[in-house]
Scaffold this motif. Structure first.
Motif, PDB file in Angstrom:
ATOM      1  N   PHE A 291     -15.631  57.288  83.962  1.00  0.00           N
ATOM      2  CA  PHE A 291     -16.807  56.415  84.011  1.00  0.00           C
ATOM      3  C   PHE A 291     -18.055  57.172  83.587  1.00  0.00           C
ATOM      4  CE2 PHE A 291     -20.509  55.288  86.663  1.00  0.00           C
ATOM      5  CZ  PHE A 291     -20.820  54.060  86.092  1.00  0.00           C
ATOM      6  N   LEU A 292     -18.204  58.394  84.084  1.00  0.00           N
ATOM      7  CA  LEU A 292     -19.378  59.182  83.747  1.00  0.00           C
ATOM      8  C   LEU A 292     -19.431  59.486  82.252  1.00  0.00           C
ATOM      9  CD1 LEU A 292     -21.792  60.339  85.230  1.00  0.00           C
ATOM     10  CD2 LEU A 292     -20.528  62.470  85.474  1.00  0.00           C
ATOM     11  N   SER A 293     -18.288  59.771  81.647  1.00  0.00           N
ATOM     12  CA  SER A 293     -18.296  60.056  80.210  1.00  0.00           C
ATOM     13  C   SER A 293     -18.604  58.806  79.386  1.00  0.00           C
ATOM     14  CB  SER A 293     -16.986  60.701  79.766  1.00  0.00           C
ATOM     15  OG  SER A 293     -15.947  59.771  79.744  1.00  0.00           O
ATOM     16  N   GLU A 294     -18.354  57.625  79.934  1.00  0.00           N
ATOM     17  CA  GLU A 294     -18.702  56.371  79.253  1.00  0.00           C
ATOM     18  C   GLU A 294     -20.162  55.985  79.482  1.00  0.00           C
ATOM     19  OE1 GLU A 294     -16.019  53.673  81.134  1.00  0.00           O
ATOM     20  OE2 GLU A 294     -14.246  54.663  80.333  1.00  0.00           O
ATOM     21  N   ALA A 295     -20.704  56.311  80.668  1.00  0.00           N
ATOM     22  CA  ALA A 295     -22.000  55.768  81.066  1.00  0.00           C
ATOM     23  C   ALA A 295     -23.175  56.739  80.954  1.00  0.00           C
ATOM     24  CB  ALA A 295     -21.910  55.276  82.523  1.00  0.00           C
ATOM     25  N   TYR A 296     -22.925  58.031  80.789  1.00  0.00           N
ATOM     26  CA  TYR A 296     -24.042  58.974  80.759  1.00  0.00           C
ATOM     27  C   TYR A 296     -24.859  58.784  79.485  1.00  0.00           C
ATOM     28  CZ  TYR A 296     -22.424  62.188  77.144  1.00  0.00           C
ATOM     29  OH  TYR A 296     -22.069  62.745  75.944  1.00  0.00           O
ATOM     30  N   CYS A 297     -26.040  59.334  79.467  1.00  0.00           N
ATOM     31  CA  CYS A 297     -26.929  59.213  78.312  1.00  0.00           C
ATOM     32  C   CYS A 297     -26.666  60.350  77.337  1.00  0.00           C
ATOM     33  CB  CYS A 297     -28.392  59.233  78.771  1.00  0.00           C
ATOM     34  SG  CYS A 297     -29.555  59.101  77.388  1.00  0.00           S
ATOM     35  N   ALA A 298     -25.982  60.052  76.243  1.00  0.00           N
ATOM     36  CA  ALA A 298     -25.663  61.073  75.242  1.00  0.00           C
ATOM     37  C   ALA A 298     -26.920  61.607  74.560  1.00  0.00           C
ATOM     38  CB  ALA A 298     -24.705  60.503  74.209  1.00  0.00           C
ATOM     39  N   LEU A 299     -27.958  60.784  74.500  1.00  0.00           N
ATOM     40  CA  LEU A 299     -29.210  61.198  73.868  1.00  0.00           C
ATOM     41  C   LEU A 299     -29.867  62.347  74.630  1.00  0.00           C
ATOM     42  CD1 LEU A 299     -31.390  60.648  71.708  1.00  0.00           C
ATOM     43  CD2 LEU A 299     -32.404  59.013  73.316  1.00  0.00           C
ATOM     44  N   HIS A 300     -29.843  62.285  75.963  1.00  0.00           N
ATOM     45  CA  HIS A 300     -30.556  63.272  76.773  1.00  0.00           C
ATOM     46  C   HIS A 300     -29.677  64.278  77.501  1.00  0.00           C
ATOM     47  CE1 HIS A 300     -33.604  59.933  76.659  1.00  0.00           C
ATOM     48  NE2 HIS A 300     -34.263  60.955  76.182  1.00  0.00           N
ATOM     49  N   HIS A 301     -28.409  63.973  77.716  1.00  0.00           N
ATOM     50  CA  HIS A 301     -27.653  64.794  78.660  1.00  0.00           C
ATOM     51  C   HIS A 301     -26.291  65.283  78.198  1.00  0.00           C
ATOM     52  CE1 HIS A 301     -30.809  64.108  81.421  1.00  0.00           C
ATOM     53  NE2 HIS A 301     -30.686  62.813  81.286  1.00  0.00           N
ATOM     54  N   ALA A 302     -26.074  65.396  76.911  1.00  0.00           N
ATOM     55  CA  ALA A 302     -24.778  65.870  76.427  1.00  0.00           C
ATOM     56  C   ALA A 302     -24.465  67.277  76.940  1.00  0.00           C
ATOM     57  CB  ALA A 302     -24.750  65.853  74.903  1.00  0.00           C
ATOM     58  N   ARG A 303     -25.494  68.097  77.132  1.00  0.00           N
ATOM     59  CA  ARG A 303     -25.277  69.479  77.587  1.00  0.00           C
ATOM     60  C   ARG A 303     -24.800  69.567  79.029  1.00  0.00           C
ATOM     61  NH1 ARG A 303     -30.501  69.758  76.004  1.00  0.00           N
ATOM     62  NH2 ARG A 303     -31.045  70.489  78.057  1.00  0.00           N
ATOM     63  N   VAL A 304     -25.062  68.578  79.850  1.00  0.00           N
ATOM     64  CA  VAL A 304     -24.721  68.675  81.279  1.00  0.00           C
ATOM     65  C   VAL A 304     -23.528  67.806  81.672  1.00  0.00           C
ATOM     66  CG1 VAL A 304     -27.066  69.335  81.945  1.00  0.00           C
ATOM     67  CG2 VAL A 304     -26.392  66.908  81.987  1.00  0.00           C
ATOM     68  N   LEU A 305     -22.856  67.183  80.712  1.00  0.00           N
ATOM     69  CA  LEU A 305     -21.756  66.280  81.048  1.00  0.00           C
ATOM     70  C   LEU A 305     -20.630  66.992  81.793  1.00  0.00           C
ATOM     71  CD1 LEU A 305     -20.451  63.514  81.030  1.00  0.00           C
ATOM     72  CD2 LEU A 305     -19.514  64.060  78.779  1.00  0.00           C
ATOM     73  N   ASP A 306     -20.223  68.170  81.351  1.00  0.00           N
ATOM     74  CA  ASP A 306     -19.128  68.876  82.028  1.00  0.00           C
ATOM     75  C   ASP A 306     -19.473  69.167  83.487  1.00  0.00           C
ATOM     76  OD1 ASP A 306     -17.593  68.864  79.735  1.00  0.00           O
ATOM     77  OD2 ASP A 306     -18.120  70.914  79.153  1.00  0.00           O
ATOM     78  N   GLU A 307     -20.690  69.657  83.726  1.00  0.00           N
ATOM     79  CA  GLU A 307     -21.103  69.941  85.093  1.00  0.00           C
ATOM     80  C   GLU A 307     -21.171  68.658  85.920  1.00  0.00           C
ATOM     81  OE1 GLU A 307     -22.663  71.111  82.410  1.00  0.00           O
ATOM     82  OE2 GLU A 307     -22.719  73.289  82.588  1.00  0.00           O
ATOM     83  N   ALA A 308     -21.694  67.595  85.322  1.00  0.00           N
ATOM     84  CA  ALA A 308     -21.787  66.311  86.031  1.00  0.00           C
ATOM     85  C   ALA A 308     -20.402  65.793  86.394  1.00  0.00           C
ATOM     86  CB  ALA A 308     -22.540  65.292  85.182  1.00  0.00           C
ATOM     87  N   GLN A 309     -19.445  65.928  85.494  1.00  0.00           N
ATOM     88  CA  GLN A 309     -18.086  65.465  85.783  1.00  0.00           C
ATOM     89  C   GLN A 309     -17.443  66.284  86.904  1.00  0.00           C
ATOM     90  OE1 GLN A 309     -16.564  65.529  81.699  1.00  0.00           O
ATOM     91  NE2 GLN A 309     -16.249  63.318  81.894  1.00  0.00           N
ATOM     92  N   LEU A 310     -17.672  67.582  86.922  1.00  0.00           N
ATOM     93  CA  LEU A 310     -17.157  68.413  88.006  1.00  0.00           C
ATOM     94  C   LEU A 310     -17.752  67.966  89.344  1.00  0.00           C
ATOM     95  CD1 LEU A 310     -15.733  70.893  89.254  1.00  0.00           C
ATOM     96  CD2 LEU A 310     -17.767  72.229  88.612  1.00  0.00           C
ATOM     97  N   LEU A 311     -19.056  67.804  89.386  1.00  0.00           N
ATOM     98  CA  LEU A 311     -19.712  67.465  90.644  1.00  0.00           C
ATOM     99  C   LEU A 311     -19.370  66.051  91.116  1.00  0.00           C
ATOM    100  CD1 LEU A 311     -23.204  69.151  90.193  1.00  0.00           C
ATOM    101  CD2 LEU A 311     -21.091  70.090  91.160  1.00  0.00           C
ATOM    102  N   VAL A 312     -19.296  65.086  90.200  1.00  0.00           N
ATOM    103  CA  VAL A 312     -18.935  63.731  90.619  1.00  0.00           C
ATOM    104  C   VAL A 312     -17.507  63.706  91.134  1.00  0.00           C
ATOM    105  CG1 VAL A 312     -18.078  62.688  88.452  1.00  0.00           C
ATOM    106  CG2 VAL A 312     -19.299  61.286  90.114  1.00  0.00           C
ATOM    107  N   SER A 313     -16.645  64.502  90.544  1.00  0.00           N
ATOM    108  CA  SER A 313     -15.268  64.587  91.004  1.00  0.00           C
ATOM    109  C   SER A 313     -15.205  65.116  92.435  1.00  0.00           C
ATOM    110  CB  SER A 313     -14.477  65.502  90.061  1.00  0.00           C
ATOM    111  OG  SER A 313     -13.130  65.560  90.447  1.00  0.00           O
TER     112      SER A 313
END
Length: 129
Positions: A28-50
């Motif tokens: 869900f996070l990889s579908e809904a995050y803002c690619a324009l502003h936050h591509a650099r933090v997606l991996d960390e966000a996915q770890l923490l949401v998990s």
């Protein structure tokens, strides 16, 4: 968070109280995050949401919800809600332990995080810039 991102609207999902919900939260996070502003933090966000969804399923109870908001370049905010008012507990896990590091990881990796209590449970949120 102040200004709202005009590129990506906030998104929310309700997950089943199930062991596979953490995987669904990452997707869900990889579908809904803002690619324009936050591509650099997606991996960390996915770890923490998990970690937070796993805690919500194991210790919190339904309903388990994940919400993602973009505040422009200032930060990506992810919030995980569950049906328990019990606050998350930061533990010191033994090196060989398979769990017990979730809250510590949120504390170390995120720029800021917190807990909001409601009558129906709690929300644990974090921000990555």
């Amino acid at each position: 968070m102040s200004p709202v991102c005009e590129a990506t609207p906030a998104a929310e999902i309700t997950l089943p109280d199930h062991e596979h919900s953490a995987r669904r939260a990452r997707a869900f996070l990889s579908e809904a995050y803002c690619a324009l502003h936050h591509a650099r933090v997606l991996d960390e966000a996915q770890l923490l949401v998990s970690e937070l969804v796993t805690n919500a399923v194991r210790h919190g109870g339904p309903p388990v919800r994940v919400r993602v908001d973009c505040d422009g370049s200032a930060g990506l905010q992810v919030a995980v809600s569950d049906g328990s008012r019990k606050p998350p507990v930061r533990r010191t896990a033994a090196p060989e332990a398979e769990g017990g590091r979730g809250v510590a990881l949120v504390d170390i990796i995120s720029d800021r995080w917190g807990v909001e209590h409601a009558e129906s449970g709690k929300t644990v949120w974090f921000v990555l810039s």
